[in-house]
Enzyme design. Sequence first.
Site, PDB file in Angstrom:
ATOM      1  N   ARG A   1      33.077  41.675  41.762  1.00  0.00           N
ATOM      2  CA  ARG A   1      34.333  41.556  41.020  1.00  0.00           C
ATOM      3  C   ARG A   1      34.362  40.335  40.107  1.00  0.00           C
ATOM      4  O   ARG A   1      34.870  40.416  38.990  1.00  0.00           O
ATOM      5  CB  ARG A   1      35.539  41.608  41.958  1.00  0.00           C
ATOM      6  CG  ARG A   1      35.665  40.451  42.901  1.00  0.00           C
ATOM      7  CD  ARG A   1      36.644  40.765  43.981  1.00  0.00           C
ATOM      8  NE  ARG A   1      36.138  41.833  44.817  1.00  0.00           N
ATOM      9  CZ  ARG A   1      36.888  42.763  45.382  1.00  0.00           C
ATOM     10  NH1 ARG A   1      38.187  42.773  45.211  1.00  0.00           N
ATOM     11  NH2 ARG A   1      36.353  43.669  46.146  1.00  0.00           N
TER      12      ARG A   1
ATOM     13  N   ARG B   1      27.054  31.549  38.982  1.00  0.00           N
ATOM     14  CA  ARG B   1      27.272  31.560  40.440  1.00  0.00           C
ATOM     15  C   ARG B   1      25.933  31.227  41.080  1.00  0.00           C
ATOM     16  O   ARG B   1      24.888  31.766  40.691  1.00  0.00           O
ATOM     17  CB  ARG B   1      27.750  32.922  40.908  1.00  0.00           C
ATOM     18  CG  ARG B   1      27.736  33.016  42.422  1.00  0.00           C
ATOM     19  CD  ARG B   1      28.518  34.174  42.938  1.00  0.00           C
ATOM     20  NE  ARG B   1      29.944  33.967  42.723  1.00  0.00           N
ATOM     21  CZ  ARG B   1      30.885  34.736  43.262  1.00  0.00           C
ATOM     22  NH1 ARG B   1      30.553  35.746  44.018  1.00  0.00           N
ATOM     23  NH2 ARG B   1      32.154  34.493  43.027  1.00  0.00           N
TER      24      ARG B   1
ATOM     25  N   HIS C   1      35.261  27.444  43.844  1.00  0.00           N
ATOM     26  CA  HIS C   1      35.354  28.669  43.037  1.00  0.00           C
ATOM     27  C   HIS C   1      36.605  28.489  42.177  1.00  0.00           C
ATOM     28  O   HIS C   1      37.651  29.084  42.436  1.00  0.00           O
ATOM     29  CB  HIS C   1      35.490  29.870  43.982  1.00  0.00           C
ATOM     30  CG  HIS C   1      35.326  31.205  43.327  1.00  0.00           C
ATOM     31  ND1 HIS C   1      35.190  31.379  41.966  1.00  0.00           N
ATOM     32  CD2 HIS C   1      35.286  32.455  43.870  1.00  0.00           C
ATOM     33  CE1 HIS C   1      35.078  32.668  41.700  1.00  0.00           C
ATOM     34  NE2 HIS C   1      35.131  33.332  42.839  1.00  0.00           N
TER      35      HIS C   1
END
Length: 320
Positions: A65, A115, A143
Site C-alpha cells: 500500500r 523503504r 514512517h
Amino acid sequence: MSTDNPSGQLSTDHLLGIGDLSAEDIELIFRTADGFKEVLNRPIKKVPSLRDITIANLFFENSTRTRISFELAEKRLSADVVNFSSSSSSVKKGETLIDTVNNILAMKVDMVVMRHPDPGAAVFLSRHVPARIVNAGDGTHEHPTQALLDAYSIREKLGSVKGRKVLIVGDILHSRVALSNILCLRKLGAQVMLCGPTTLMPRYVDTLGVKVEHDLDKALAWCDVANMLRIQLERQGGDGIANFPSLREYAMLFGLDRERYERIGKDITIMHPGPINRGVEITSDVADSGASIILHQVENGVAVRMAVLYLLASRIPREQ
Ligand code: ASP
C-alpha cells in the site's frame, strides 16, 4: 501554536523523520494536502506541478500500500516515476546502498522515496547522495508519511488534533508507525497513551512523554481515537510470537471486537495503519464499522504524500 508558515516552504530539504519537522511544517503539509484532496475528487485527478521532476521509488523491504500510494501521488503530480524493489535491484549482488542510489541518480533522478529494513538508512542516504530523500519506512524506526496521514485523518474527522486523546495499541516495540505517530501527535498538541503487553513496550517509553496503560478497557475509556497497530509478526523472535504467549491471548487482552467497543459506552474513532490482521488486533465488525476511518486514512495518504513531494520538490534549485 502558530498555524501559519509565512514562507510557504518546509524548513527541511528531506523528510527523514517527524523529528525534522516543526509544527508549522506539519500544518503547511496539511494545508497543501487539503488542496490536493480537492484535486483528487475532480474528474481529472491530475496536476502538472512536478512535470519536470523524476522520482525513484526504492523499496528494499516489502510494501504494497505505501508503494502504491507514493506512486499514485507522484503520477497525480505528473512526475516521471521509476520503481526498484529489492528483488529487481542489484543490492542482492553485493552493491552498496550508495552505489545503487548513485547509479540511479546518474540517470538524473531528482528525488528518492526509500523503504529500507535498517533504521537510519534514509538519514545515511541523505548525507551521501545529492537528491531529496523521503523515508517511506526505515526498519523499526520511523514512517513519517504514515504519521502525517494519520494525524491529517484525525484532523479531518474531529476538526483538530490539538487536545485530542489518542490511544496507540499493540506492538509499540517493533512499530515505526508508533514512534512517528507519537512524535507527530505530540508536536500538534495531542495527548498520547500507549497500551499493549509490557514485552511489546520499548525500554525508553518513559522518555516519550506519553501515558502507558496495560488495561485496554481503561485505555479505551480515556481516548477519543484508538489506533490499533498491526502485530509485526515478521519482527518477533523465533516462531513469530516470542514476545507474547499466543495470538489468541493477544486478541483477548489487546484486540478490539464489537463487544469491547460497545462496552466503552461512547463513540471513539478507530484507526489502523494496515495491513490488518483481522481477528487479532481488530475484528472485521469494528474495522468495517462507521467508527472506523481506516479507508479514509488510505485515501488521505495519497493527498498527504502529494503535499510532501510537492513541498520538497519546490526546494530543488532549478537551472535557468
Ligand atoms: N504499513 C505500515 C508499515 O509499513 C504498518 C505495518 O506494516 O504494520 O510500517
